[in-house]
Design a protein around this motif. Structure first.
Motif, PDB file in Angstrom:
ATOM      1  N   UNK A   1      -7.621  11.099   5.355  1.00  0.00           N
ATOM      2  CA  UNK A   1      -8.456   9.979   4.906  1.00  0.00           C
ATOM      3  C   UNK A   1      -7.737   9.193   3.816  1.00  0.00           C
ATOM      4  N   UNK A   2      -7.753   7.876   3.934  1.00  0.00           N
ATOM      5  CA  UNK A   2      -7.124   7.066   2.889  1.00  0.00           C
ATOM      6  C   UNK A   2      -7.834   5.729   2.687  1.00  0.00           C
ATOM      7  N   UNK A   3      -9.163   5.683   2.957  1.00  0.00           N
ATOM      8  CA  UNK A   3      -9.898   4.429   2.797  1.00  0.00           C
ATOM      9  C   UNK A   3     -10.006   4.035   1.332  1.00  0.00           C
ATOM     10  N   UNK A   4     -10.449   4.997   0.509  1.00  0.00           N
ATOM     11  CA  UNK A   4     -10.710   4.665  -0.885  1.00  0.00           C
ATOM     12  C   UNK A   4      -9.429   4.280  -1.607  1.00  0.00           C
ATOM     13  N   UNK A   5      -8.382   5.019  -1.290  1.00  0.00           N
ATOM     14  CA  UNK A   5      -7.095   4.690  -1.897  1.00  0.00           C
ATOM     15  C   UNK A   5      -6.728   3.247  -1.571  1.00  0.00           C
ATOM     16  N   UNK A   6      -6.897   2.879  -0.295  1.00  0.00           N
ATOM     17  CA  UNK A   6      -6.487   1.543   0.113  1.00  0.00           C
ATOM     18  C   UNK A   6      -7.344   0.462  -0.536  1.00  0.00           C
ATOM     19  N   UNK A   7      -8.639   0.731  -0.670  1.00  0.00           N
ATOM     20  CA  UNK A   7      -9.504  -0.267  -1.310  1.00  0.00           C
ATOM     21  C   UNK A   7      -9.098  -0.434  -2.774  1.00  0.00           C
ATOM     22  N   UNK A   8      -8.895   0.698  -3.463  1.00  0.00           N
ATOM     23  CA  UNK A   8      -8.514   0.622  -4.872  1.00  0.00           C
ATOM     24  C   UNK A   8      -7.164  -0.063  -5.037  1.00  0.00           C
ATOM     25  N   UNK A   9      -6.282   0.150  -4.081  1.00  0.00           N
ATOM     26  CA  UNK A   9      -4.960  -0.471  -4.183  1.00  0.00           C
ATOM     27  C   UNK A   9      -4.984  -1.947  -3.826  1.00  0.00           C
ATOM     28  N   UNK A  10      -5.888  -2.323  -2.907  1.00  0.00           N
ATOM     29  CA  UNK A  10      -5.853  -3.688  -2.388  1.00  0.00           C
ATOM     30  C   UNK A  10      -6.800  -4.625  -3.125  1.00  0.00           C
ATOM     31  N   UNK A  11      -7.897  -4.099  -3.657  1.00  0.00           N
ATOM     32  CA  UNK A  11      -8.896  -4.979  -4.250  1.00  0.00           C
ATOM     33  C   UNK A  11      -9.647  -4.269  -5.373  1.00  0.00           C
ATOM     34  N   UNK A  12      -8.934  -3.842  -6.419  1.00  0.00           N
ATOM     35  CA  UNK A  12      -9.576  -3.023  -7.455  1.00  0.00           C
ATOM     36  C   UNK A  12     -10.711  -3.751  -8.173  1.00  0.00           C
TER      37      UNK A  12
ATOM     38  N   UNK B   1       0.866  -1.169   0.000  1.00  0.00           N
ATOM     39  CA  UNK B   1       0.000   0.000   0.000  1.00  0.00           C
ATOM     40  C   UNK B   1       0.904   1.220   0.000  1.00  0.00           C
ATOM     41  N   UNK B   2       0.312   2.383  -0.234  1.00  0.00           N
ATOM     42  CA  UNK B   2       1.140   3.580  -0.340  1.00  0.00           C
ATOM     43  C   UNK B   2       1.978   3.826   0.913  1.00  0.00           C
ATOM     44  N   UNK B   3       1.387   3.577   2.092  1.00  0.00           N
ATOM     45  CA  UNK B   3       2.117   3.848   3.336  1.00  0.00           C
ATOM     46  C   UNK B   3       3.342   2.961   3.450  1.00  0.00           C
ATOM     47  N   UNK B   4       3.181   1.677   3.166  1.00  0.00           N
ATOM     48  CA  UNK B   4       4.316   0.764   3.281  1.00  0.00           C
ATOM     49  C   UNK B   4       5.353   1.012   2.193  1.00  0.00           C
ATOM     50  N   UNK B   5       4.881   1.378   1.003  1.00  0.00           N
ATOM     51  CA  UNK B   5       5.837   1.675  -0.059  1.00  0.00           C
ATOM     52  C   UNK B   5       6.696   2.860   0.345  1.00  0.00           C
ATOM     53  N   UNK B   6       6.066   3.876   0.968  1.00  0.00           N
ATOM     54  CA  UNK B   6       6.869   5.045   1.327  1.00  0.00           C
ATOM     55  C   UNK B   6       7.761   4.752   2.522  1.00  0.00           C
ATOM     56  N   UNK B   7       7.422   3.745   3.330  1.00  0.00           N
ATOM     57  CA  UNK B   7       8.364   3.426   4.400  1.00  0.00           C
ATOM     58  C   UNK B   7       9.364   2.366   3.948  1.00  0.00           C
ATOM     59  N   UNK B   8       9.319   1.981   2.679  1.00  0.00           N
ATOM     60  CA  UNK B   8      10.414   1.190   2.127  1.00  0.00           C
ATOM     61  C   UNK B   8      10.119  -0.264   1.810  1.00  0.00           C
ATOM     62  N   UNK B   9       8.832  -0.630   1.558  1.00  0.00           N
ATOM     63  CA  UNK B   9       8.562  -2.056   1.379  1.00  0.00           C
ATOM     64  C   UNK B   9       9.166  -2.626   0.086  1.00  0.00           C
ATOM     65  N   UNK B  10       9.345  -1.787  -0.936  1.00  0.00           N
ATOM     66  CA  UNK B  10       9.936  -2.327  -2.166  1.00  0.00           C
ATOM     67  C   UNK B  10      11.399  -2.703  -1.961  1.00  0.00           C
ATOM     68  N   UNK B  11      12.090  -1.918  -1.128  1.00  0.00           N
ATOM     69  CA  UNK B  11      13.499  -2.247  -0.844  1.00  0.00           C
ATOM     70  C   UNK B  11      13.566  -3.551  -0.058  1.00  0.00           C
ATOM     71  N   UNK B  12      12.631  -3.708   0.895  1.00  0.00           N
ATOM     72  CA  UNK B  12      12.581  -4.930   1.685  1.00  0.00           C
ATOM     73  C   UNK B  12      12.349  -6.127   0.766  1.00  0.00           C
ATOM     74  N   UNK B  13      11.432  -5.934  -0.175  1.00  0.00           N
ATOM     75  CA  UNK B  13      11.115  -7.027  -1.092  1.00  0.00           C
ATOM     76  C   UNK B  13      12.319  -7.406  -1.953  1.00  0.00           C
ATOM     77  N   UNK B  14      13.021  -6.388  -2.464  1.00  0.00           N
ATOM     78  CA  UNK B  14      14.198  -6.646  -3.293  1.00  0.00           C
ATOM     79  C   UNK B  14      15.208  -7.504  -2.547  1.00  0.00           C
TER      80      UNK B  14
END
Lengths: 597, 127
Positions: A204-215, A15-28
């Motif tokens: 508010x970030x509900x809609x963003x999260x829904x669209x990101x998690x279950x479009x 999700x956007x929050x985890x990406x900005x705290x670095x989840x893509x680097x963790x994944x790599x």
């Protein structure tokens, strides 16, 4: 057919929050470690949408055990791979720690933050890969759409939605079934289905999260709506500042088209429907339905007078259903499980669940889904696990700039549309910002009014000029220039703006001011009469003096002061030299005893 | 592409089901491979690959594979613990890929303990 088998799945939140705290680097790093150890063929790494527990990001859940790791760094990956993945020993030092008792909790389902939630809209969050339509289908995706297209008449769909009691999740709570029925009535074509994803409320970030998690769930809901009103074209108006959501929705549309789940002759029923993404124009007012439609048409986003309602004359003057992201995401499950299943949860007038984004001074910041009727206290203290840093709860801000502040005394209010409105706040789209005792209510009201002044479209006078006058008054009060009568003036003006503004945004814009006056009137008095701000937020009202009785002579303020304005010696109370003081408040933040006012 | 049908949706669902089972905890048996240093040194990796290969070839959806550390009986590695839902766990010792295949068919899928390879009934907690 045999599909590739993995013995373990590692779900990384993207999700956007985890990406900005670095989840893509963790994944790599994780993928590299797995490869180096020859485990890449046994362990699958899945990228998911928002898991919900944003405060703990980047987040990773390891299945089949369901072990939850939070606040990960790429450097943690070798340890997790070596210990947990290879040798089967979960790593306690990276477990989630409960904020009060500091106990480590390894399993996701045992963490109170997750345990008290009821996931319907968010049922797939953090569980499926939002970029894979197959994983959505594996969770019964598009079965509801099949049922609606092949076994139900439009009237039956509308009846089911009406019976479910689903109301608009964008904030106003208009009954969804009635809206669809209204739009069905008009025999003018083409009709349109619009999904409002222009989430603009601060916090508010509900809609963003829904669209990101279950479009796909949102797309499925839109197709069902289209069948109900006989529409063949839909738009998702998504805030342009949500690039990840836009990307995933576009991908979902592409995948659905490939499978024939969007486009011509869906399921061979002869029913056509296609959907398109339209990135938002970047104005708060474009979240208002009529302004949104003008914006979609390429015009300036400004609300118009209603009636006619959008159901009669919406996009390009044609009958249109506009619903919020969360509303559409509820629809497939109502069709699949029935209205009775849906309305078994909730209160008399508010059925089902509501997604909230919990932010501010609370321990567990994140995305939560709770049954309607749960108390605010339960959201803040059970799911949110209380206030950060051991401070005191002061107020919960609901519904953003159109909403209001709920004080401690009303925390036992059940969450439903009517009860919240009675407190002076609104359900809103679901943003909850928690304020602790270091928040000044007058200043918060000023902040939100300032936001509304910036975002007012300028079409009607009460909103354009009234809010500006209101803001000036508030600025005077926080600057220590408040006068007797200001409170009454603000109340009077606020009521006028609420009564006379054109659109919902103007009508609700005075809410932050009116609700703070209602619940925190004494703070306004303190600002105006005593020239005092108890939260020590309004700089002009702070004396910058040391209270000698409270001073423990520790010297922390002396060390913190960047302009050498504080004199202090051991066993002597500190003193502030006002000629040198720049009023930066470093000393107030440093003092552990509240000895500076 | 031909029109997608409900049948197609079901097919897709079934083929992806394994992932979902793993994440939801709906499984009928768990095979725990002991992968401490001793286990790895005596060939636990080959045992693991054998299990995964069996699962893939037979297209099994509801058997999960986990790892754990040294079980304390290093001289009898490679070891596994087979646990079927509702039944007592069984430990197998001195395994080879061939024995593993036999256990997989007989016990994991068939529910019949392969006594000749078994050490004991019961288990240390894996977590």
């Amino acid at each position: 057919m045999a599909t590739k088998v993995f013995r373990s799945h590692i779900l990384i939140c993207a999700g956007t929050a985890c990406v900005s705290s670095g989840s893509f680097k963790v994944r790599e790093r994780l993928e590299k470690e797995l490869k180096d150890r020859g485990l890449a063929e046994e362990v699958k790494v899945v990228i998911t949408g928002c898991n919900g527990f944003c405060a703990e990001g980047p987040i990773m859940v390891v299945y089949p055990e369901g072990i939850f790791y939070g606040k990960l760094k790429p450097e943690d990956m070798p340890l997790i791979v070596e210990e947990h993945i290879l040798k089967g020993r979960p790593v306690p030092k990276l477990f989630y720690k409960e904020p009060v008792k500091k106990e480590a909790i390894p399993r996701m389902k045992d963490i109170p933050f997750f345990g008290l939630q009821v996931l319907r809209v968010l049922r797939n969050r953090g569980l499926i890969d939002p970029e894979s339509i197959e994983e959505y289908i594996a969770k019964d995706g598009y079965v509801a759409m099949h049922k609606a297209l092949t076994q139900m008449t439009p009237e039956q769909i509308i009846a089911e939605i009406k019976e479910s009691g689903l109301r608009g999740r964008g904030g106003a709570g208009f009954p969804t079934g009635e809206k669809w029925e209204e739009a069905r009535k008009y025999n003018r074509f083409p009709k349109y289905v619009i999904c409002n994803g222009d989430e603009g409320d601060p916090g508010a970030f509900m809609d963003r999260s829904i669209l990101e998690a279950d479009p796909h769930a949102v797309l499925e809901g839109m197709v069902i709506c289209a069948k109900a009103i006989d529409s063949h074209e839909g738009y998702l108006y998504i805030r342009a500042e949500y690039p990840l959501a836009i990307k995933r929705v576009n991908l979902a549309i592409e995948q659905a088209r490939k499978y024939g789940l969007l486009g011509k002759d869906i399921f061979g029923t002869g029913f056509d429907f296609d959907a398109y993404v339209y990135p938002g124009a970047g104005a708060f007012v474009c979240g208002e339905s009529t302004a949104l439609m003008f914006s979609l048409e390429g015009k300036r986003g400004m609300p118009r007078v209603k009636p006619p309602r959008s159901a009669e004359a919406g996009l390009w003057g044609m009958p249109t259903v506009l619903n919020n992201v969360e509303t559409f995401a509820n629809v497939p499950q109502i069709i699949l499980n029935g209205a009775k299943w849906f309305n078994s949860l909730g209160t008399e007038k508010s059925k089902g669940t509501k997604v909230f984004s919990l932010a501010g001074a609370v321990n567990n910041i994140g995305l939560v889904e709770v049954p309607m009727g749960i108390t605010l206290r339960s959201i803040v203290f059970d799911i949110g696990e209380g206030i950060k840093g051991g401070r005191k709860f002061k107020a919960a801000q609901l519904g953003g700039p159109s909403g209001g502040f709920v004080p401690e005394s009303l925390l036992d209010t059940p969450v439903d549309y009517e009860s919240l409105q009675a407190t002076g706040a609104i359900m809103g789209s679901g943003g909850i910002v928690i304020c602790d005792d270091s928040t000044c209510m007058v200043d918060s009201a000023r902040f939100f009014t300032n936001f509304c002044v910036d975002e007012s479209c300028g079409k009607c006078v009460p909103c354009r000029i009234g809010l500006k006058v209101m803001l000036q008054k508030l600025e005077d009060i926080v600057a220590g220039k408040g006068q007797e009568g200001d409170i009454e003036f603000l109340e009077d003006l606020g009521r006028h703006i609420a009564n006379m503004s054109h659109c919902g945004l103007g009508q609700s814009a005075p809410n932050p001011v009116l609700s703070t006056i209602r619940h925190f009137r004494e703070e306004y008095h303190e600002h105006i009469r005593d020239k005092h701000c108890r939260a020590l937020v309004c700089t002009p009202l702070i004396r910058f003096e040391v209270i000698e009785e409270k001073c423990k002579m520790c010297g922390l303020c002396y060390k913190a002061c960047p302009s050498n304005a504080i004199t202090w010696e051991k066993k002597q109370p500190a003193k502030i030299n006002k000629d040198l003081c720049t009023k930066c408040k470093s000393c107030i933040r440093a003092c552990k005893f509240g000895a500076i006012n | 592409m031909a029109k997608i049908s409900l049948e197609d949706l079901k097919k897709i669902k079934e083929s992806v089901q394994a992932s979902v089972t793993l994440r939801e905890g709906g499984y009928r048996a768990k095979v725990n491979v002991h992968m401490g240093t001793c286990g790895i040194a005596s060939g636990a990796r080959a045992i693991m690959s054998t299990i995964l290969d069996e699962i893939a070839q037979r297209d099994i959806k509801d058997v999960i594979v986990t790892t754990s550390g040294c079980a304390g009986l290093c001289s009898r590695e490679p070891m596994i613990t087979v646990e079927r839902i509702g039944e007592a766990p069984v430990k197998y010792v001195d395994l080879t890929p061939e024995k593993m295949r036999e256990i997989f068919v007989e016990h994991v899928l068939g529910g019949k303990v392969v006594e000749k390879y078994a050490l004991a009934v019961g288990s240390e907690t894996t977590f």
